[in-house]
Design an enzyme around this catalytic site. Structure first.
Site, short mmCIF file in Angstrom:
data_model
loop_
_atom_site.label_atom_id
_atom_site.label_comp_id
_atom_site.label_asym_id
_atom_site.label_seq_id
_atom_site.Cartn_x
_atom_site.Cartn_y
_atom_site.Cartn_z
N ARG A 1 -2.24 -14.70 29.58
CA ARG A 1 -3.70 -14.57 29.55
C ARG A 1 -4.32 -15.96 29.64
O ARG A 1 -4.71 -16.56 28.63
CB ARG A 1 -4.14 -13.87 28.26
CG ARG A 1 -3.63 -12.43 28.15
CD ARG A 1 -3.99 -11.84 26.81
NE ARG A 1 -3.45 -10.49 26.65
CZ ARG A 1 -3.46 -9.80 25.51
NH1 ARG A 1 -3.98 -10.34 24.43
NH2 ARG A 1 -2.95 -8.58 25.46
N ASP B 1 -6.75 -19.05 30.09
CA ASP B 1 -8.13 -19.25 29.65
C ASP B 1 -9.04 -19.61 30.82
O ASP B 1 -8.58 -19.86 31.94
CB ASP B 1 -8.19 -20.37 28.61
CG ASP B 1 -7.50 -20.00 27.31
OD1 ASP B 1 -7.51 -18.81 26.95
OD2 ASP B 1 -6.95 -20.91 26.65
N TYR C 1 4.44 -23.58 31.62
CA TYR C 1 3.15 -24.16 32.00
C TYR C 1 3.34 -25.62 32.42
O TYR C 1 4.22 -26.32 31.90
CB TYR C 1 2.16 -24.12 30.83
CG TYR C 1 1.54 -22.76 30.58
CD1 TYR C 1 0.31 -22.42 31.15
CD2 TYR C 1 2.18 -21.82 29.78
CE1 TYR C 1 -0.26 -21.17 30.92
CE2 TYR C 1 1.61 -20.57 29.55
CZ TYR C 1 0.39 -20.26 30.12
OH TYR C 1 -0.17 -19.02 29.90
N ARG D 1 -2.83 -26.95 25.65
CA ARG D 1 -3.87 -27.97 25.80
C ARG D 1 -4.00 -28.83 24.55
O ARG D 1 -4.31 -30.03 24.64
CB ARG D 1 -5.20 -27.30 26.14
CG ARG D 1 -5.20 -26.69 27.55
CD ARG D 1 -6.34 -25.70 27.73
NE ARG D 1 -7.62 -26.30 27.45
CZ ARG D 1 -8.73 -25.59 27.21
NH1 ARG D 1 -8.69 -24.26 27.21
NH2 ARG D 1 -9.86 -26.20 26.97
#
Length: 253
Positions: free
Chosen positions: A56, A58, A116, A204
């Site tokens: 999911r 962002d 990621y 992040r």
């Protein structure tokens, strides 16, 4: 509809530029990637399609290898499903491949590793080209310190200090692969983050911690304290979303 009227499950890999979307998931405050994908598939297949995604992402986060799954009664060949939906999609969303999956396949539940990649441009001058896909850091970063922080973050930890305040996940103890830092030249740095699952904003925040340690604004002991206490200091910033990509999702390790 297929001859028996039974549903089959399709697995797709998507690529998208997340710049103009509120994220992957449908939300009331704007247009999501999920909304565009479901609308396109529903128009192409002539039935209401609802998809499940592995990640999911962002608002503003991109994907090079987002995996989705969905049931359909369509009898179209799987190649025609993947290729045929492209004209219904906006130009910033693409289907890279489509395959027939086992009847119980679920893109989110069956994922074993989410990978990621975060891109940082470490130079004094901001980028004139590609600024939607990289985070500019004008301060000189000490990559040896970033490596030390990566060593601290790798392993089995409680990452509750590395999540957004809005994160509702119950399980915060995760096993992280040690983040891998790559110098790509001309100030471009790529960091690989791999884990079975991530908390909201976790990548992040980890990237922000690595950057602020490498700038001398945060100590390595402060990172250890975050893992030990679950308390997030002000220096543990959340880096911008546009440098982040969901690179790949693995199902067989």
């Amino acid at each position: 509809m297929n001859e028996q009227g039974h549903k089959r499950v399709i697995r797709m890999t998507l690529e998208y530029d997340g710049t103009r979307y509120v994220g992957w998931q449908r939300q009331a405050n704007g247009v999501s990637v999920q909304e565009k994908v479901e609308e396109a598939l529903s128009r192409h297949l002539g039935e209401r399609i609802r998809v499940t995604a592995a990640g999911r992402t962002d608002a503003g986060v991109h994907a090079l290898g987002q995996v989705i799954s969905f049931p359909t009664t369509s009898s179209l060949p799987v190649r025609a499903i993947g290729r045929g939906v492209l004209p219904y999609l906006p130009r910033d969303i693409a289907v890279l491949d489509a395959t027939e999956a086992p009847p119980n396949f679920n893109a989110r539940r069956h994922a074993r590793l989410r990978w990621y990649r975060y891109f940082i441009l470490n130079r004094s001058v901001a980028p004139a080209v590609g600024k939607a896909f990289v985070t500019h850091v004008p301060y000189k970063l000490d990559l040896s310190i970033m490596e030390e922080v990566a060593q601290i973050l790798g392993g089995h930890h409680d990452f509750r200090a590395f999540r957004a305040k809005t994160c509702t996940a119950v399980r915060t103890v995760l096993t992280m692969h040690k983040p891998e830092i790559h110098e790509l030249g001309d100030g471009l740095i790529m960091i690989d983050f791999k884990c079975q699952s991530f908390l909201q904003n976790m990548v992040r925040i980890m990237a922000g911690v690595m950057v602020n340690c490498a700038r001398g604004k945060m100590s390595r002991d402060a990172v250890r304290e975050m893992l030990a206490t679950g308390v997030r200091p002000n220096e543990a910033v959340t880096l911008a979303p546009h440098g982040l990509f969901l690179y790949k999702v693995l199902y067989h390790l």
